[in-house]
Design a protein around this motif. Structure first.
Motif, mmCIF file in Angstrom:
data_model
loop_
_atom_site.group_PDB
_atom_site.id
_atom_site.type_symbol
_atom_site.label_atom_id
_atom_site.label_comp_id
_atom_site.label_asym_id
_atom_site.label_seq_id
_atom_site.Cartn_x
_atom_site.Cartn_y
_atom_site.Cartn_z
ATOM 1 N N ALA A 122 61.649 45.809 45.427
ATOM 2 C CA ALA A 122 62.954 45.364 45.917
ATOM 3 C C ALA A 122 63.586 46.421 46.820
ATOM 4 N N ASP A 123 63.424 47.695 46.476
ATOM 5 C CA ASP A 123 63.989 48.768 47.295
ATOM 6 C C ASP A 123 63.388 48.770 48.691
ATOM 7 N N ARG A 124 62.072 48.502 48.777
ATOM 8 C CA ARG A 124 61.431 48.479 50.090
ATOM 9 C C ARG A 124 61.917 47.292 50.910
ATOM 10 N N ILE A 125 62.092 46.139 50.269
ATOM 11 C CA ILE A 125 62.624 44.972 50.972
ATOM 12 C C ILE A 125 64.015 45.276 51.523
ATOM 13 N N LEU A 126 64.849 45.880 50.682
ATOM 14 C CA LEU A 126 66.217 46.173 51.107
ATOM 15 C C LEU A 126 66.252 47.219 52.212
ATOM 16 N N HIS A 142 55.143 72.950 45.547
ATOM 17 C CA HIS A 142 54.303 72.064 44.740
ATOM 18 C C HIS A 142 55.170 71.467 43.634
ATOM 19 N N ALA A 143 55.839 70.368 43.959
ATOM 20 C CA ALA A 143 56.693 69.703 42.983
ATOM 21 C C ALA A 143 55.827 68.911 41.999
ATOM 22 N N ASP A 144 56.421 68.562 40.873
ATOM 23 C CA ASP A 144 55.680 67.847 39.823
ATOM 24 C C ASP A 144 55.589 66.356 40.130
ATOM 25 N N VAL A 145 55.028 66.022 41.291
ATOM 26 C CA VAL A 145 54.879 64.614 41.661
ATOM 27 C C VAL A 145 53.829 63.976 40.761
ATOM 28 N N GLY A 146 54.196 62.852 40.169
ATOM 29 C CA GLY A 146 53.288 62.187 39.248
ATOM 30 C C GLY A 146 53.539 62.579 37.810
ATOM 31 N N ALA A 147 54.254 63.683 37.605
ATOM 32 C CA ALA A 147 54.601 64.115 36.249
ATOM 33 C C ALA A 147 56.092 63.881 36.025
ATOM 34 N N ARG A 148 56.918 64.765 36.559
ATOM 35 C CA ARG A 148 58.372 64.556 36.433
ATOM 36 C C ARG A 148 58.877 63.524 37.426
ATOM 37 N N LYS A 155 55.663 59.249 42.364
ATOM 38 C CA LYS A 155 54.966 59.336 43.641
ATOM 39 C C LYS A 155 55.327 58.107 44.449
ATOM 40 N N ALA A 156 56.075 58.303 45.525
ATOM 41 C CA ALA A 156 56.625 57.178 46.277
ATOM 42 C C ALA A 156 56.219 57.269 47.738
ATOM 43 N N GLU A 157 55.144 56.604 48.098
ATOM 44 C CA GLU A 157 54.684 56.583 49.483
ATOM 45 C C GLU A 157 55.755 55.945 50.368
ATOM 46 N N GLY A 158 56.099 56.636 51.438
ATOM 47 C CA GLY A 158 57.055 56.079 52.390
ATOM 48 C C GLY A 158 58.504 56.268 52.015
ATOM 49 N N ARG A 159 58.770 56.875 50.858
ATOM 50 C CA ARG A 159 60.160 57.023 50.416
ATOM 51 C C ARG A 159 60.429 58.427 49.909
ATOM 52 N N THR A 160 59.814 59.431 50.500
ATOM 53 C CA THR A 160 59.994 60.806 50.068
ATOM 54 C C THR A 160 61.025 61.517 50.933
ATOM 55 N N PRO A 190 60.175 64.089 46.078
ATOM 56 C CA PRO A 190 59.875 65.266 46.902
ATOM 57 C C PRO A 190 58.668 65.069 47.799
ATOM 58 N N PHE A 191 58.424 66.073 48.641
ATOM 59 C CA PHE A 191 57.284 66.060 49.558
ATOM 60 C C PHE A 191 55.974 65.884 48.794
ATOM 61 N N LEU A 192 55.054 65.135 49.384
ATOM 62 C CA LEU A 192 53.737 64.979 48.799
ATOM 63 C C LEU A 192 52.823 66.150 49.164
ATOM 64 N N PHE A 193 53.074 66.761 50.346
ATOM 65 C CA PHE A 193 52.210 67.836 50.834
ATOM 66 C C PHE A 193 53.047 69.058 51.186
ATOM 67 N N SER A 194 52.624 70.222 50.702
ATOM 68 C CA SER A 194 53.382 71.453 50.916
ATOM 69 C C SER A 194 53.469 71.821 52.392
ATOM 70 N N ALA A 195 52.441 71.488 53.177
ATOM 71 C CA ALA A 195 52.447 71.819 54.610
ATOM 72 C C ALA A 195 53.620 71.154 55.314
ATOM 73 N N ASP A 196 53.961 69.927 54.903
ATOM 74 C CA ASP A 196 55.083 69.214 55.518
ATOM 75 C C ASP A 196 56.409 69.890 55.175
ATOM 76 N N LEU A 197 56.523 70.358 53.948
ATOM 77 C CA LEU A 197 57.739 71.067 53.540
ATOM 78 C C LEU A 197 57.941 72.326 54.375
ATOM 79 N N LYS A 198 56.867 73.076 54.591
ATOM 80 C CA LYS A 198 56.960 74.353 55.304
ATOM 81 C C LYS A 198 57.357 74.179 56.767
ATOM 82 N N GLU A 199 57.128 72.987 57.334
ATOM 83 C CA GLU A 199 57.430 72.752 58.742
ATOM 84 C C GLU A 199 58.900 72.445 59.001
#
Length: 318
Positions: free
Chosen positions: A97-101, A164-170, A173-178, A212-221
């Motif tokens: 629903a969030d993606r539709i909205l 390195h955030a705890d994606v998948g744990a805390r 994992k949200a593709e397209g919504r980070t 949070p970011f899925l990849f640390s390289a993106d955060l560093k940029e």
């Protein structure tokens, strides 16, 4: 600000009601939501109110959908709509629903619509940082505990800026919504970034967060200027009174961002190596000309229970 009228029409009431409920729980939207299961109800509604946004299932023919005379019409499809009108937008029905909205609201705004977000009058704006030069000290647990406690009395957003955030744990994992997707959206010169924030949110208890970011390289940029613009946008254009930043060492402009904060919480340990790291950090602040930042930092020995500490800290500040 006058509210906009949004109508969801689907023969399956549970689907329409669920989508409408998802919209209604976002208190920042200046929308009146109406649920219909047939076009006759839409026609009766149209006689009394203008329909600004019309979300309708493809099972209703284009000729009937057009009777709503909506500013924007979004057709919910399972595959490809065979009679899609040139004034309609196709939206895949069986996604979140969030993606539709997100698609609906962004498209509506980009085509000239406005007034979806309420005008928020805030008594205060507060930026809280949580950082430590010591690793594995419970920093994220503290940041979340503070955020949860603050969210009981004020609109609070948690942002994780760790390598390195705890994606998948805390965190989900949200593709397209980070957080990375939000910054990319802003980089493209897109307007209505505050609206984009509202469609990306996840929750831990009552605390809102953007995944949070899925990849640390993106955060560093991400540049300091981009962080500054993001934080300014959130504090000025969204409903959030307080933003809690969970900061890691890979963030560009870390010291400057600490300087933006009203308060910085720094949990530490008492062993010799930890004391040395804290000393080196304080020396760096002095050498780099950030003595004012030092005054904002509250250094304390990391407690066993961060939630108890957060509650105690909150009571003392109150």
């Amino acid at each position: 600000m006058n509210e906009k009228n949004l109508v969801v029409c689907d023969k399956e009431f549970r689907y329409a009601d669920g989508l409408g409920e998802n919209i209604s729980v976002h208190g920042e939207f200046a929308l009146r939501v109406f649920i219909c299961t047939n076009m006759e109800s839409v026609r009766k509604l149209k006689q009394k109110r203008e329909i600004h946004i019309f979300i309708v299932d493809e099972s209703f023919p284009h000729e009937e959908r057009a009777e709503a005379s909506a500013e924007e019409t979004f057709v919910l499809t399972e595959d490809t709509c065979q009679d899609l009108g040139k004034d309609e937008t196709e939206v895949y029905k069986f996604q979140s629903a969030d993606r539709i909205l997100a698609i609906v609201f962004e498209t509506y705004c980009e085509r000239g619509g406005g007034g979806i977000l309420k005008t928020i009058k805030k008594q205060k704006q507060k930026l809280i940082g949580v950082y430590s030069p010591i690793h594995r000290v419970g920093k994220t647990s503290l940041a979340l505990a503070l955020g949860k406690e603050l969210s009981k009395t004020e609109k609070t957003l948690y942002l994780n800026l760790e390598e390195h955030a705890d994606v998948g744990a805390r965190f989900v994992k949200a593709e397209g919504r980070t957080l990375g997707d939000l910054l990319y959206y802003i980089r493209q010169g897109k307007e209505h970034a505050a609206l984009r924030v509202s469609t990306m949110l996840m929750q831990i208890g009552d605390l809102d967060y953007i995944p949070p970011f899925l990849f640390s390289a993106d955060l560093k940029e991400v540049t300091l200027e981009e962080w500054k613009n993001l934080l300014q946008m959130i504090l000025e254009k969204t409903a959030y009174e307080t933003v809690v930043l969970d900061l890691g060492e890979s963030v560009q402009g870390l010291l400057e961002i600490l300087g933006f904060c009203d308060t910085v919480y720094m949990p530490v340990l008492e062993d010799e190596i930890s004391r040395y790291k804290v000393k080196k950090f304080e020396e760096e602040l002095e050498v780099m000309g950030f003595n004012e930042v030092r005054k904002k930092i509250q250094i304390f020995t990391a407690p066993e229970d961060m939630e108890i500490y957060a509650r105690k800290q909150f009571k003392e500040e109150m």
